[in-house]
Design a protein around this motif. Structure first.
Motif, PDB file in Angstrom:
ATOM      1  N   LEU A   1       7.123 -25.014  -7.555  1.00  0.00           N
ATOM      2  CA  LEU A   1       5.817 -24.434  -7.414  1.00  0.00           C
ATOM      3  C   LEU A   1       5.447 -23.376  -6.586  1.00  0.00           C
ATOM      4  O   LEU A   1       4.956 -22.140  -6.891  1.00  0.00           O
ATOM      5  N   GLU A   2       6.106 -23.594  -5.162  1.00  0.00           N
ATOM      6  CA  GLU A   2       5.814 -22.716  -4.264  1.00  0.00           C
ATOM      7  C   GLU A   2       6.646 -21.457  -4.638  1.00  0.00           C
ATOM      8  O   GLU A   2       6.170 -20.147  -4.102  1.00  0.00           O
ATOM      9  N   ILE A   3       7.927 -21.546  -4.919  1.00  0.00           N
ATOM     10  CA  ILE A   3       8.656 -20.391  -5.235  1.00  0.00           C
ATOM     11  C   ILE A   3       8.052 -19.647  -6.344  1.00  0.00           C
ATOM     12  O   ILE A   3       8.118 -18.170  -6.217  1.00  0.00           O
ATOM     13  N   HIS A   4       7.376 -20.160  -7.388  1.00  0.00           N
ATOM     14  CA  HIS A   4       6.768 -19.509  -8.556  1.00  0.00           C
ATOM     15  C   HIS A   4       5.347 -18.761  -7.937  1.00  0.00           C
ATOM     16  O   HIS A   4       5.488 -17.501  -8.264  1.00  0.00           O
TER      17      HIS A   4
ATOM     18  N   ASN B   1       5.387 -17.581  -5.025  1.00  0.00           N
ATOM     19  CA  ASN B   1       5.561 -16.558  -4.114  1.00  0.00           C
ATOM     20  C   ASN B   1       6.299 -15.355  -5.150  1.00  0.00           C
ATOM     21  O   ASN B   1       5.951 -13.983  -4.801  1.00  0.00           O
ATOM     22  N   SER B   2       6.728 -15.798  -6.145  1.00  0.00           N
ATOM     23  CA  SER B   2       7.252 -14.775  -7.006  1.00  0.00           C
ATOM     24  C   SER B   2       6.105 -14.021  -7.780  1.00  0.00           C
ATOM     25  O   SER B   2       6.059 -12.660  -8.045  1.00  0.00           O
ATOM     26  N   ILE B   3       5.141 -14.673  -7.828  1.00  0.00           N
ATOM     27  CA  ILE B   3       3.941 -13.867  -8.507  1.00  0.00           C
ATOM     28  C   ILE B   3       3.259 -12.955  -7.589  1.00  0.00           C
ATOM     29  O   ILE B   3       3.152 -11.905  -7.986  1.00  0.00           O
ATOM     30  N   SER B   4       3.304 -13.167  -6.333  1.00  0.00           N
ATOM     31  CA  SER B   4       2.687 -12.446  -5.555  1.00  0.00           C
ATOM     32  C   SER B   4       3.611 -11.103  -5.179  1.00  0.00           C
ATOM     33  O   SER B   4       3.132  -9.857  -5.068  1.00  0.00           O
ATOM     34  N   CYS B   5       4.626 -11.353  -4.972  1.00  0.00           N
ATOM     35  CA  CYS B   5       5.942 -10.259  -5.138  1.00  0.00           C
ATOM     36  C   CYS B   5       5.820  -9.473  -6.213  1.00  0.00           C
ATOM     37  O   CYS B   5       5.672  -8.058  -6.442  1.00  0.00           O
ATOM     38  N   GLY B   6       5.715  -9.769  -7.446  1.00  0.00           N
ATOM     39  CA  GLY B   6       5.467  -9.451  -8.809  1.00  0.00           C
ATOM     40  C   GLY B   6       4.411  -8.328  -8.696  1.00  0.00           C
ATOM     41  O   GLY B   6       4.409  -7.332  -9.247  1.00  0.00           O
ATOM     42  N   GLN B   7       3.248  -8.844  -8.279  1.00  0.00           N
ATOM     43  CA  GLN B   7       1.959  -8.473  -8.406  1.00  0.00           C
ATOM     44  C   GLN B   7       1.909  -7.041  -7.551  1.00  0.00           C
ATOM     45  O   GLN B   7       1.620  -6.084  -7.895  1.00  0.00           O
ATOM     46  N   GLN B   8       2.529  -7.169  -6.260  1.00  0.00           N
ATOM     47  CA  GLN B   8       2.749  -5.998  -5.429  1.00  0.00           C
ATOM     48  C   GLN B   8       3.589  -5.158  -5.818  1.00  0.00           C
ATOM     49  O   GLN B   8       3.270  -3.634  -6.107  1.00  0.00           O
ATOM     50  N   GLN B   9       4.669  -5.352  -6.499  1.00  0.00           N
ATOM     51  CA  GLN B   9       5.637  -4.369  -7.235  1.00  0.00           C
ATOM     52  C   GLN B   9       5.008  -3.579  -8.270  1.00  0.00           C
ATOM     53  O   GLN B   9       5.061  -2.369  -8.830  1.00  0.00           O
ATOM     54  N   TRP B  10       4.187  -4.445  -9.316  1.00  0.00           N
ATOM     55  CA  TRP B  10       3.715  -3.780 -10.362  1.00  0.00           C
ATOM     56  C   TRP B  10       2.557  -3.052 -10.025  1.00  0.00           C
ATOM     57  O   TRP B  10       2.451  -1.951 -10.755  1.00  0.00           O
ATOM     58  N   GLN B  11       1.600  -3.262  -9.285  1.00  0.00           N
ATOM     59  CA  GLN B  11       0.460  -2.423  -8.544  1.00  0.00           C
ATOM     60  C   GLN B  11       1.074  -1.224  -7.989  1.00  0.00           C
ATOM     61  O   GLN B  11       0.593  -0.102  -8.338  1.00  0.00           O
ATOM     62  N   GLU B  12       2.107  -1.406  -7.261  1.00  0.00           N
ATOM     63  CA  GLU B  12       2.817   0.020  -6.900  1.00  0.00           C
ATOM     64  C   GLU B  12       3.173   1.014  -8.051  1.00  0.00           C
ATOM     65  O   GLU B  12       3.280   2.155  -7.953  1.00  0.00           O
ATOM     66  N   PHE B  13       4.032   0.147  -8.978  1.00  0.00           N
ATOM     67  CA  PHE B  13       4.461   1.073  -9.864  1.00  0.00           C
ATOM     68  C   PHE B  13       3.297   1.824 -10.885  1.00  0.00           C
ATOM     69  O   PHE B  13       3.513   2.830 -11.261  1.00  0.00           O
ATOM     70  N   LEU B  14       2.332   1.116 -11.208  1.00  0.00           N
ATOM     71  CA  LEU B  14       1.037   1.694 -11.741  1.00  0.00           C
ATOM     72  C   LEU B  14       0.402   2.673 -10.980  1.00  0.00           C
ATOM     73  O   LEU B  14      -0.063   3.884 -11.335  1.00  0.00           O
ATOM     74  N   GLN B  15       0.493   2.545  -9.737  1.00  0.00           N
ATOM     75  CA  GLN B  15      -0.073   3.803  -9.144  1.00  0.00           C
ATOM     76  C   GLN B  15       0.765   4.782  -8.629  1.00  0.00           C
ATOM     77  O   GLN B  15       0.015   5.926  -8.851  1.00  0.00           O
ATOM     78  N   ASN B  16       2.081   4.779  -8.809  1.00  0.00           N
ATOM     79  CA  ASN B  16       2.856   5.799  -8.804  1.00  0.00           C
ATOM     80  C   ASN B  16       2.628   6.664 -10.418  1.00  0.00           C
ATOM     81  O   ASN B  16       2.734   7.795 -10.285  1.00  0.00           O
ATOM     82  N   VAL B  17       2.550   5.846 -11.140  1.00  0.00           N
ATOM     83  CA  VAL B  17       2.403   6.522 -12.716  1.00  0.00           C
ATOM     84  C   VAL B  17       1.166   7.351 -12.610  1.00  0.00           C
ATOM     85  O   VAL B  17       1.093   8.457 -13.097  1.00  0.00           O
ATOM     86  N   ILE B  18       0.094   6.721 -11.977  1.00  0.00           N
ATOM     87  CA  ILE B  18      -1.458   7.284 -11.781  1.00  0.00           C
ATOM     88  C   ILE B  18      -1.223   8.468 -11.239  1.00  0.00           C
ATOM     89  O   ILE B  18      -1.792   9.669 -11.500  1.00  0.00           O
TER      90      ILE B  18
END
Length: 210
Positions: free
Chosen positions: A181-184, A186-203
């Motif tokens: 669950l801890e690994i999961h 951490n994966s969510i936090s990392c995924g959210q950061q990359q996802w938000q950066e991608f969306l921001q770059n598109v915008i």
């Protein structure tokens, strides 16, 4: 000279409009962020071969599952994969849900980015089901095995802010529950950061083009 300049400007404008249209389409159809935590025996390279995955999924039927020796408890999940593939095709071709078998039609279908993206996801689910089927068959034969290659935790975050968490029943008694669950998380936090950066770059790219 003016005519030539105008033609160049028109061509440039067409290319820019096409790029904007493509980016806006991508932005509209962006998938939700999905994080899956799976325990596997070893990490091996995976190769996405659309033609093979399409063929494997399109052949699924009760007769096919029986012939392949698929555990009957998994039949509904396998058949759902076939139904999902038909649904994706229906979205593209609203007049027909019958999956094409002609190689030319299949290649044309696989050139559709949306269909290709969802085909990859369906193929990933089939891989998990195949591993689960092997485990169940081993259990019936009395072969001891640990539940691996299955999703223990899944989180989906939608663009509208809806968050869905799913946990496998096996996680409740797993000896490494806290670590998984801890690994999961951490994966969510990392995924959210990359996802938000991608969306921001598109915008930002859309704003610059405008």
């Amino acid at each position: 000279m003016n005519t030539e300049t105008n033609n160049k400007n028109e061509n440039l404008e067409k290319k820019i409009n096409h790029l904007i249209s493509s980016l806006e389409s991508l932005f509209t159809e962006l998938p939700n962020l999905e994080v899956n935590t799976i325990i596997v025996d070893t990490i091996t390279p995976t190769y996405f071969i659309p033609e093979k995955i399409y063929q494997d999924i399109s052949e699924i039927s009760e007769q096919y599952l029986e012939k392949k020796g698929i555990n009957q408890s998994l039949w509904p999940s396998y058949l759902e994969l076939r139904n999902n593939l038909e649904l994706e095709y229906l979205i593209i071709n609203k007049n027909d849900s019958q999956l094409p078998l002609n190689s030319t039609e299949i290649q044309q279908l696989l050139s559709n980015s949306r269909f290709l993206q969802n085909l990859r996801k369906i193929g990933d689910i089939k891989t998990i089901l195949d591993h689960r089927n092997q485990q169940l068959n081993n259990q019936e034969k009395g072969v001891e095995n640990i539940n691996k290659n299955m999703i223990y935790a899944q989180t989906k975050i939608g663009l509208d802010g809806v968050i869905i968490n799913r946990y496998s029943e096996e996680i409740l008694t797993h000896p490494n529950q806290d670590l998984i669950l801890e690994i999961h998380r951490n994966s969510i936090s990392c995924g959210q950061q990359q996802w938000q950066e991608f969306l921001q770059n598109v915008i930002e790219l859309l704003q610059k083009i405008r």
